[in-house]
Motif scaffolding. Sequence first.
Motif, PDB file in Angstrom:
ATOM      1  N   THR A   2       0.822  -1.203   0.000  1.00  0.00           N
ATOM      2  CA  THR A   2       0.000   0.000   0.000  1.00  0.00           C
ATOM      3  C   THR A   2       0.859   1.258   0.000  1.00  0.00           C
ATOM      4  OG1 THR A   2      -1.583   1.260   1.312  1.00  0.00           O
ATOM      5  CG2 THR A   2      -0.068  -0.122   2.518  1.00  0.00           C
ATOM      6  N   ASN A   3       0.264   2.358  -0.448  1.00  0.00           N
ATOM      7  CA  ASN A   3       0.935   3.654  -0.389  1.00  0.00           C
ATOM      8  C   ASN A   3       0.468   4.480   0.795  1.00  0.00           C
ATOM      9  OD1 ASN A   3       2.520   3.310  -2.742  1.00  0.00           O
ATOM     10  ND2 ASN A   3       0.747   3.817  -4.025  1.00  0.00           N
ATOM     11  N   ASN A   4      -0.469   3.959   1.572  1.00  0.00           N
ATOM     12  CA  ASN A   4      -0.948   4.677   2.751  1.00  0.00           C
ATOM     13  C   ASN A   4      -0.017   4.464   3.938  1.00  0.00           C
ATOM     14  OD1 ASN A   4      -3.393   5.593   1.525  1.00  0.00           O
ATOM     15  ND2 ASN A   4      -4.266   3.547   1.804  1.00  0.00           N
ATOM     16  N   PRO A   5      -0.003   5.408   4.888  1.00  0.00           N
ATOM     17  CA  PRO A   5       0.745   5.168   6.128  1.00  0.00           C
ATOM     18  C   PRO A   5       0.267   3.881   6.788  1.00  0.00           C
ATOM     19  CG  PRO A   5       0.068   7.457   6.004  1.00  0.00           C
ATOM     20  CD  PRO A   5      -0.618   6.747   4.873  1.00  0.00           C
ATOM     21  N   ALA A   6       1.208   3.152   7.367  1.00  0.00           N
ATOM     22  CA  ALA A   6       0.913   1.849   7.966  1.00  0.00           C
ATOM     23  C   ALA A   6       1.289   1.872   9.439  1.00  0.00           C
ATOM     24  CB  ALA A   6       1.691   0.754   7.237  1.00  0.00           C
ATOM     25  N   LYS A   7       0.326   1.554  10.293  1.00  0.00           N
ATOM     26  CA  LYS A   7       0.574   1.492  11.729  1.00  0.00           C
ATOM     27  C   LYS A   7       0.676   0.026  12.138  1.00  0.00           C
ATOM     28  CE  LYS A   7       1.005   2.871  15.982  1.00  0.00           C
ATOM     29  NZ  LYS A   7       2.251   3.537  16.427  1.00  0.00           N
TER      30      LYS A   7
END
Length: 221
Positions: A2-7
């Motif tokens: 993914t290109n979203n921030p990952a927590k």
Amino acid sequence: MTNNPAKFMNKRYADALLNVGSIRIGTLEDFRQLEHGGLISDPMEGAVVGTIANFNGAFRELESSNSYGWAKNSIRGFSPDQHIEIVDSSYFRTVDHYVFCASRTLSRQTRGAAEATGYDACVEIIDPMRFGYVISNRLRQEGLVPHSIRPLFKFDAVRYQTREFDASQAPCHPPDPYIKRQQFSSQEEVRWVFPSSPRRRPLNPINYVLPELISCCARAY
């Protein structure tokens, strides 16, 4: 990937975030105290270190020199003719704010770094700006960040570099919450930083339940 921030987190915390909006907001001071085998916690979080080259002379010479910007601002209370000697000195300054951290994206590298610390789940932050807005709004409602018409926060990537600088050659650098040492670069970290109210010290980590966060998140695994 993914290109979203990952927590990255333990599964039970991921479930709590996705189901009810449960979240923990840390502080830089809290991060400085954490122990994760050197993989996550940086004991210099939010700090800056200035070193001063040797100086030996009258205080007025120190004040008139363009090469000792930080020393001039940090050393006070001496008469102009008073002798001053600086030998391999350094200045250490820190700042504290509320912070929430994630990785820039879900990748093999960031997942590997997270799994090395025992994390077994990952949540994507699919709307990072709204995510920060919701948290900042609650902090503002409780008077924990400065009052403003709009919630205050900054979302940016961490820079992996040294915090030390030669204070004899440059003016004082303010502490920067977006700097970490190079050894932590595998995290590819991004941060939401919420400037704290100066009258609120010391800061303590906060656990919130914010249902508005659920729509900002999605399970990655």
